[in-house]
Structure formats: structure tokens, C-alpha cells
Scaffold this motif. Structure first.
Motif, PDB file in Angstrom:
ATOM      1  N   LEU A  21       0.160  -1.566   0.232  1.00 24.11           N
ATOM      2  CA  LEU A  21       0.071   0.287   0.031  1.00 24.11           C
ATOM      3  C   LEU A  21       0.793   0.861   0.045  1.00 24.11           C
ATOM      4  O   LEU A  21       0.601   2.594  -0.806  1.00 24.11           O
ATOM      5  CB  LEU A  21      -0.933   0.451   1.012  1.00 24.11           C
ATOM      6  N   MET A  22       1.832   1.160   1.230  1.00 30.71           N
ATOM      7  CA  MET A  22       2.611   2.741   1.144  1.00 30.71           C
ATOM      8  C   MET A  22       3.749   2.513  -0.450  1.00 30.71           C
ATOM      9  O   MET A  22       3.865   4.129  -1.290  1.00 30.71           O
ATOM     10  CB  MET A  22       3.695   1.891   1.582  1.00 30.71           C
ATOM     11  N   SER A  23       3.820   1.710  -0.914  1.00 28.83           N
ATOM     12  CA  SER A  23       4.625   1.779  -2.136  1.00 28.83           C
ATOM     13  C   SER A  23       4.009   2.583  -3.371  1.00 28.83           C
ATOM     14  O   SER A  23       4.300   3.195  -3.978  1.00 28.83           O
ATOM     15  CB  SER A  23       5.563   0.425  -3.215  1.00 28.83           C
ATOM     16  N   ASP A  24       2.947   2.232  -3.397  1.00 25.29           N
ATOM     17  CA  ASP A  24       1.396   2.521  -4.844  1.00 25.29           C
ATOM     18  C   ASP A  24       1.515   4.170  -3.938  1.00 25.29           C
ATOM     19  O   ASP A  24       1.699   5.096  -5.098  1.00 25.29           O
ATOM     20  CB  ASP A  24       0.449   1.745  -4.920  1.00 25.29           C
ATOM     21  N   GLU A  27       6.001   6.023  -2.928  1.00 23.57           N
ATOM     22  CA  GLU A  27       7.264   5.350  -3.301  1.00 23.57           C
ATOM     23  C   GLU A  27       7.834   7.145  -4.930  1.00 23.57           C
ATOM     24  O   GLU A  27       8.357   7.117  -4.539  1.00 23.57           O
ATOM     25  CB  GLU A  27       7.195   4.347  -4.349  1.00 23.57           C
ATOM     26  N   ASP A  28       6.213   6.945  -5.359  1.00 25.35           N
ATOM     27  CA  ASP A  28       6.840   8.300  -6.704  1.00 25.35           C
ATOM     28  C   ASP A  28       7.143   9.140  -5.988  1.00 25.35           C
ATOM     29  O   ASP A  28       7.280  10.301  -6.594  1.00 25.35           O
ATOM     30  CB  ASP A  28       5.517   8.438  -7.249  1.00 25.35           C
ATOM     31  N   GLU A  29       6.958  10.177  -4.502  1.00 25.68           N
ATOM     32  CA  GLU A  29       7.264  11.420  -3.980  1.00 25.68           C
ATOM     33  C   GLU A  29       8.990  11.487  -3.568  1.00 25.68           C
ATOM     34  O   GLU A  29       8.631  11.640  -3.173  1.00 25.68           O
ATOM     35  CB  GLU A  29       6.068  11.277  -2.995  1.00 25.68           C
ATOM     36  N   GLY A  30       9.265   9.816  -2.927  1.00 31.36           N
ATOM     37  CA  GLY A  30      10.335   9.796  -2.900  1.00 31.36           C
ATOM     38  C   GLY A  30      10.485   9.704  -1.547  1.00 31.36           C
ATOM     39  O   GLY A  30      12.144   9.901  -1.067  1.00 31.36           O
ATOM     40  N   TYR A  31       9.456   8.593  -1.061  1.00 28.55           N
ATOM     41  CA  TYR A  31       9.708   8.511   0.685  1.00 28.55           C
ATOM     42  C   TYR A  31       9.933   7.117   0.600  1.00 28.55           C
ATOM     43  O   TYR A  31       9.589   6.538  -0.228  1.00 28.55           O
ATOM     44  CB  TYR A  31       8.106   9.146   1.455  1.00 28.55           C
ATOM     45  N   ALA A  32      10.776   7.342   1.883  1.00 28.66           N
ATOM     46  CA  ALA A  32      11.410   6.249   2.022  1.00 28.66           C
ATOM     47  C   ALA A  32      10.528   5.124   3.061  1.00 28.66           C
ATOM     48  O   ALA A  32       9.811   5.304   3.535  1.00 28.66           O
ATOM     49  CB  ALA A  32      13.058   6.095   2.386  1.00 28.66           C
ATOM     50  N   ILE A  33      10.254   4.028   2.828  1.00 29.07           N
ATOM     51  CA  ILE A  33       9.459   2.949   3.078  1.00 29.07           C
ATOM     52  C   ILE A  33       9.937   1.325   3.634  1.00 29.07           C
ATOM     53  O   ILE A  33      11.086   1.148   2.982  1.00 29.07           O
ATOM     54  CB  ILE A  33       8.242   2.569   2.895  1.00 29.07           C
ATOM     55  N   ALA A  34       9.780   0.956   4.282  1.00 34.60           N
ATOM     56  CA  ALA A  34      10.454   0.252   4.850  1.00 34.60           C
ATOM     57  C   ALA A  34       9.255  -1.396   5.521  1.00 34.60           C
ATOM     58  O   ALA A  34       8.675  -0.246   6.368  1.00 34.60           O
ATOM     59  CB  ALA A  34      12.155   0.208   5.717  1.00 34.60           C
TER      60      ALA A  34
END
Length: 292
Positions: A21-24, A27-34
Motif C-alpha cells: 500500500l505504501m509503495s503505491d 514511492e513516486d514522491e520519493g519517501y523511503a518506506i521499509a
């Protein structure tokens, strides 16, 4: 401006769903998720979103709205990311490391390479990979072996960290190299290290969370894929990683404890790859596979 982490505590299965969900969404806004495992026995995981402190109010609302439909009881917590570079502090004064033909050194040991050696300059910093860890050194050895014997025309360094392995591949041969990491800080550090090592062209660096990122389609398939991460995520990504490997290509995997090696090998055998060899370094292993 300080950085913070917004996170929710959940199970492994839910963490994977939240990561998607976070990837969609981000991610395109440049935020790091993990995602990160906290307690294996109790199946406790955290799914995290990294951002600047002045964005907290807006991003907390967006994060909560994203979780609400599928995870209505999820609680969002906050952690301040310290400004102190503890990695740099702990690694100050490290001596050069030799692995195969490579010598990895800090700027204070510039000129330490002997005749026939390939020097890579990496100062201790905010991203993993100075050559001193058994996984990095093991990868360097296998990369040299593969590129000396195989016909490698393109390479991918997945989870590049400091960029040391991508730089090594590019220094061995003038081939296009894609280096990716989920952490934008690592991508920035790797880009600085590429410049510091005199590589002006042929390398692309991207912040990418998963294989759905367009960079993999643009630059792949790859003759060599390097992934120095951890055993569990390596096992999960086996089918996707194999799908981006060119016919006759090679894979170098590390971040794997010795007692985890058979599970990793089994996952990649199931994805159609063949185990070539395993090398050991300080309790860690590096695995070389290929596509027959």
C-alpha cells in the motif's frame, strides 16, 4: 531539518500488505518506506514511513487514511531519527580491506592499492558497505570471479548501500550498472561515492522499494544481479529477482548467515536458478547462482 519515522506494529503478513500500500501511495514522491522484523518468535514486525519532521501532520493523516480501510485498528507511532552519524563514528580509523583484486579504503588511505589491484574509496558514512563486513567482502570476491569468467553486459546492485559493489562491477568492466536502494540517504551516499571514485558515466542510481519500479524494466534484464540484503527478504523476492535475470545470467547473494544458506538456495532453486558455489566469511556466506 530533522527526520522522523512513522510506523505501525503488526505481523509479517500484514507488514507485507502495508508495504505494498505504501509503495503505491508514497514511492513516486520519493519517501523511503521499509518493513523490519522485531521479534521472530512472536511474529512482530514494523512497517515504516520516513519523512522530514515538518511534514509530520500531513503525512500522518495520509498514512492513517491509507491504513484505515484494511487495518482500521492500526496505531501509528513516531520515532525521531538522530542526527548523529553513529555509523561513521564507530567505523573511524578502519584499515583497508582486500578482497580478490579489490582494495577498499577510506580517503585517509588513498594510494594504498598495490600494482594490479583495483582501488575503491569508501569512507565510513550513513550507508552500509565499507568492505569490512564479511558479506561485502564475500560479494567482492564472487563478483570478480563471475565477471572474469562470464560474459557480463549489464549489472544490477539491489540494496546498494554505499554503492561499493556497484562501483566494483563498473570498475571491472565498462558495462551499464543500475544501483538501487529503498533508502534515499543511501542513494545519495552511493551517488557521492560513484563521483569520488571517478566514474563519470555508465551508472544509474535510483531509490526503489520493489521490482515494480520502472528502472528495472528500463535497464533489465541483467546478466549479473547482486543483492547483499538479508536472508528472509532475499527468499521472498526470489521469483521477481529471477524474472529480471537474463538467460545465462549470474546472481550473487549475501547478508546470509551460514545456517540460513540452504533455505535461500532452495528458494532460488525453486525459481529456476542453479547453485554454483558458496563462500564463507566470518560466519556469513555469499552464494553464487546462475541460470543454466
Amino acid at each position: 531539518m530533522s527526520e522522523i519515522r512513522l510506523f505501525t506494529t503488526t505481523t509479517e503478513k500484514n507488514a507485507e500488505a502495508i508495504l505494498a500500500l505504501m509503495s503505491d501511495a508514497f514511492e513516486d514522491e520519493g519517501y523511503a518506506i521499509a518493513t523490519m522484523e522485531i521479534d521472530e518468535k512472536r511474529d512482530i514486525w514494523e512497517a515504516s514511513l520516513y519523512l522530514m519532521a515538518d511534514e509530520e501532520e500531513e503525512m500522518r493523516e495520509r498514512f492513517a487514511a491509507l491504513l484505515a480501510p484494511a487495518f482500521p485498528e492500526a496505531r501509528i507511532e513516531r520515532e525521531d531519527i538522530p542526527d548523529v552519524d553513529w555509523i561513521a563514528r564507530s567505523l573511524e580509523g578502519l584499515q583497508p580491506v582486500r578482497a580478490g583484486r579489490f582494495v577498499v579504503h577510506g580517503s585517509h588511505d588513498r594510494g594504498t592499492a598495490r600494482s594490479g589491484e583495483i582501488a575503491i574509496e569508501i569512507d565510513a558514512g550513513q550507508a552500509f558497505g565499507t568492505g569490512h563486513h564479511g558479506t561485502t567482502a564475500g560479494c567482492l570476491e564472487v563478483i570478480e570471479h563471475v565477471m572474469r569468467r562470464g560474459r557480463i553486459r549489464s549489472a544490477l546492485d539491489l540494496g546498494t548501500g554505499s554503492g561499493v559493489l556497484a562501483i566494483a562491477a563498473r570498475k571491472l568492466a565498462p558495462i551499464p550498472v543500475l544501483a538501487t536502494d529503498i533508502d534515499p540517504v543511501a542513494t545519495k551516499v552511493a551517488r557521492e561515492n560513484v563521483r569520488k571514485n571517478g566514474i563519470a558515466a555508465g551508472m544509474t542510481l535510483e531509490t526503489a522499494t520493489g521490482f515494480h519500479h520502472t528502472a528495472f524494466r528500463r535497464h533489465g534484464p541483467f546478466d549479473l544481479i547482486i543483492a547483499n540484503i538479508l536472508a528472509r527478504p532475499l527468499m521472498r523476492m526470489a521469483p521477481q529477482l529471477a524474472a529480471h535475470l537474463a538467460p545465462g545470467g549470474h546472481v550473487v547473494l549475501s547478508g546470509i548467515l551460514a545456517n540460513q544458506r540452504w533455505k535461500v538456495i532452495a528458494a532460488y532453486s525453486g525459481a529456476g536458478l542453479r547453485h554454483v558455489r558458496t563462500i564463507w566469511r566470518n560466519g556469513w556466506v555469499t552464494i553464487h547462482l546462475d541460470r543454466p
